[in-house]
Design a protein around this motif. Structure first.
Motif, PDB file in Angstrom:
ATOM      1  N   LEU A  58      44.244  42.888  45.966  1.00 52.86           N
ATOM      2  CA  LEU A  58      42.784  43.140  44.732  1.00 52.86           C
ATOM      3  C   LEU A  58      42.397  44.144  44.549  1.00 52.86           C
ATOM      4  CD1 LEU A  58      41.126  39.514  45.493  1.00 52.86           C
ATOM      5  CD2 LEU A  58      42.386  39.881  43.904  1.00 52.86           C
ATOM      6  N   GLU A  59      42.387  44.917  45.585  1.00 52.24           N
ATOM      7  CA  GLU A  59      41.801  46.349  45.091  1.00 52.24           C
ATOM      8  C   GLU A  59      43.139  46.955  44.337  1.00 52.24           C
ATOM      9  OE1 GLU A  59      39.168  48.125  48.641  1.00 52.24           O
ATOM     10  OE2 GLU A  59      41.352  48.398  48.848  1.00 52.24           O
ATOM     11  N   THR A  84      42.309  37.128  54.963  1.00 49.25           N
ATOM     12  CA  THR A  84      41.238  38.120  53.290  1.00 49.25           C
ATOM     13  C   THR A  84      41.175  39.487  53.330  1.00 49.25           C
ATOM     14  OG1 THR A  84      39.475  35.506  53.196  1.00 49.25           O
ATOM     15  CG2 THR A  84      38.315  38.082  53.441  1.00 49.25           C
ATOM     16  N   ARG A 117      35.548  48.214  58.407  1.00 46.68           N
ATOM     17  CA  ARG A 117      36.095  48.629  56.947  1.00 46.68           C
ATOM     18  C   ARG A 117      35.706  48.696  55.475  1.00 46.68           C
ATOM     19  NH1 ARG A 117      37.461  43.068  58.876  1.00 46.68           N
ATOM     20  NH2 ARG A 117      39.543  43.194  60.262  1.00 46.68           N
ATOM     21  N   TYR A 154      35.508  39.979  48.290  1.00 44.52           N
ATOM     22  CA  TYR A 154      35.676  39.623  49.641  1.00 44.52           C
ATOM     23  C   TYR A 154      35.049  39.281  50.071  1.00 44.52           C
ATOM     24  CZ  TYR A 154      35.287  41.776  54.287  1.00 44.52           C
ATOM     25  OH  TYR A 154      34.693  41.880  55.833  1.00 44.52           O
ATOM     26  N   GLN A 158      34.756  44.400  41.742  1.00 42.19           N
ATOM     27  CA  GLN A 158      35.229  43.393  41.613  1.00 42.19           C
ATOM     28  C   GLN A 158      35.766  43.227  43.229  1.00 42.19           C
ATOM     29  OE1 GLN A 158      33.773  43.783  38.357  1.00 42.19           O
ATOM     30  NE2 GLN A 158      35.746  45.167  38.555  1.00 42.19           N
ATOM     31  N   ALA A 159      36.794  43.641  43.288  1.00 40.99           N
ATOM     32  CA  ALA A 159      36.901  43.254  45.058  1.00 40.99           C
ATOM     33  C   ALA A 159      36.344  43.187  46.213  1.00 40.99           C
ATOM     34  CB  ALA A 159      38.266  44.408  45.413  1.00 40.99           C
ATOM     35  N   ILE A 178      35.773  48.530  51.638  1.00 40.62           N
ATOM     36  CA  ILE A 178      36.777  48.302  49.862  1.00 40.62           C
ATOM     37  C   ILE A 178      35.609  48.702  48.905  1.00 40.62           C
ATOM     38  CG2 ILE A 178      36.318  45.334  49.109  1.00 40.62           C
ATOM     39  CD1 ILE A 178      36.347  44.821  52.500  1.00 40.62           C
ATOM     40  N   HIS A 179      36.992  49.134  48.496  1.00 39.77           N
ATOM     41  CA  HIS A 179      35.732  49.294  47.088  1.00 39.77           C
ATOM     42  C   HIS A 179      36.731  48.483  45.777  1.00 39.77           C
ATOM     43  CE1 HIS A 179      40.592  51.378  46.665  1.00 39.77           C
ATOM     44  NE2 HIS A 179      39.997  51.013  45.941  1.00 39.77           N
ATOM     45  N   ASP A 180      36.151  48.723  44.777  1.00 39.21           N
ATOM     46  CA  ASP A 180      36.548  48.363  43.647  1.00 39.21           C
ATOM     47  C   ASP A 180      35.804  47.446  43.534  1.00 39.21           C
ATOM     48  OD1 ASP A 180      38.250  47.637  41.038  1.00 39.21           O
ATOM     49  OD2 ASP A 180      36.936  46.302  41.187  1.00 39.21           O
ATOM     50  N   PHE A 223      43.652  46.020  40.473  1.00 42.01           N
ATOM     51  CA  PHE A 223      41.695  45.965  39.316  1.00 42.01           C
ATOM     52  C   PHE A 223      42.597  46.799  39.476  1.00 42.01           C
ATOM     53  CE2 PHE A 223      39.282  42.273  41.951  1.00 42.01           C
ATOM     54  CZ  PHE A 223      38.914  41.928  40.369  1.00 42.01           C
ATOM     55  N   THR A 260      42.128  41.197  49.925  1.00 43.78           N
ATOM     56  CA  THR A 260      41.066  41.656  49.436  1.00 43.78           C
ATOM     57  C   THR A 260      42.237  43.139  49.359  1.00 43.78           C
ATOM     58  OG1 THR A 260      39.285  41.305  50.477  1.00 43.78           O
ATOM     59  CG2 THR A 260      38.948  43.157  49.789  1.00 43.78           C
ATOM     60  N   HIS A 261      43.206  44.028  50.249  1.00 44.46           N
ATOM     61  CA  HIS A 261      43.253  45.301  49.388  1.00 44.46           C
ATOM     62  C   HIS A 261      44.408  44.900  47.939  1.00 44.46           C
ATOM     63  CE1 HIS A 261      41.750  47.249  52.429  1.00 44.46           C
ATOM     64  NE2 HIS A 261      42.259  46.827  53.777  1.00 44.46           N
TER      65      HIS A 261
END
Lengths: 198, 198
Positions: free
Chosen positions: B94-95, B87, A60, A71, A66-67, A62-64, B98, B91-92
């Motif tokens: 939260l992305e 989770t 996977r 995670y 803070q996110a 995941i960006h950002d 943000f 997380t997505h």
């Protein structure tokens, strides 16, 4: 686990800090912002926003920043200390993550980008003035607390640390904020703390 | 439950939308931004950042529209559909929170504030150009999906909806973004959807 990152970025530093605190192994993939490598077709598949950091884990992306902190803490912190899951504590952590994501990004981080890498389209006068408004809020909050939320360090502290610790690079002095300075020192004494360029 | 809010604010609208979707009773406390009521000593005790919305619930004050969405969904959505707790899904979500908090705030929301209330210190040319970059990302994402995350509407959709639906007030046209337009229509068909001024 792979972290697409660049040394100078405070947002990438947040992730390196948490990975170190959690004692996790990972590979760094260096992205050259000078060459606009974060805007290439290949990179935009990892993050359509064309920004670092990006974390790759179990296939996977995941960006950002803070996110990614959320995670990693939820996935790898068995004690759930870094990202408390009780609703009130979680909400207060999120308040500070949004503060870092928007307020610190548009003030202290913007001032640093202006002075350090001559980033365009930054109103430096406004960014400087608003940096002090942000710092005054953090200082007031820390007058009666050691950490931003609860009794130990959380991802709220990690999200706010880099651009406050690097404020001088944006020509923002911290002399007026003794409680912020004491918090920075406490943060630097955490086990497995690392510097920006470590 | 009390919501300190103002009708025109897209950030406050997010909270009113979720309160309506969850069918929760609450009292609206109107804050007059023209009089800078959000910067008074009294209000700064509710939110040191001097911003609306603020939610008061069980003696607590919660600020930041995205954090309030998380709090309300975790506390009052028994089925955890609006803010999934697994989770990866979380997380997505939260992305996108943000993204709303920083990208939409500095682009579509800024353009609207410039044209609608003549807010100062906004680089309208940059805000307009970056609004289209943001919209292109959302449109691409929605080409293969009905909702931003998962198979039903979440607080990610709520966080992104207001300033995209109100884009025209910032002189941003949505003609180039048919998948965004279809998503807006789907959102408006959700049970208990309300308009900005309802």
């Amino acid at each position: 686990m792979k972290l697409y990152n660049t040394v100078i970025s405070g947002n990438c530093y947040k992730i390196r800090l948490l990975l170190s605190f959690l004692n996790l192994d990972y590979e760094k993939v260096s992205i050259n912002l000078g060459d606009q490598e974060q805007k290439t077709e290949h990179f935009l598949k990892l993050n359509p926003l064309g920004q670092i950091p990006v974390l790759e884990d179990q296939g996977r992306h995941i960006h950002d920043s803070q996110a990614i902190l959320c995670y990693l803490a939820r996935t790898y912190d068995a004690h759930q200390l870094w990202f408390p899951q009780e609703t009130i504590a979680m909400t207060h952590v999120l308040e500070w993550l949004f503060f870092a994501n928007q307020r610190i990004a548009s003030t202290l981080s913007a001032a640093r980008a202006f002075h350090l890498i001559k980033k365009p389209n930054i109103d430096i006068e406004n960014a400087t003035a608003m940096s002090h408004v942000s710092l005054a809020v953090v200082n007031q909050h820390l007058k009666t607390r050691n950490w931003l939320v609860g009794e130990s360090a959380t991802i709220a502290d990690i999200a706010c640390y880099p651009y406050i610790a690097l404020a001088h690079q944006g020509k923002i002095e911290l002399d007026l904020y003794p409680d912020v300075q004491a918090w920075l020192t406490r943060f630097q004494q955490l086990p497995r703390f690392i510097e920006l360029d470590e």
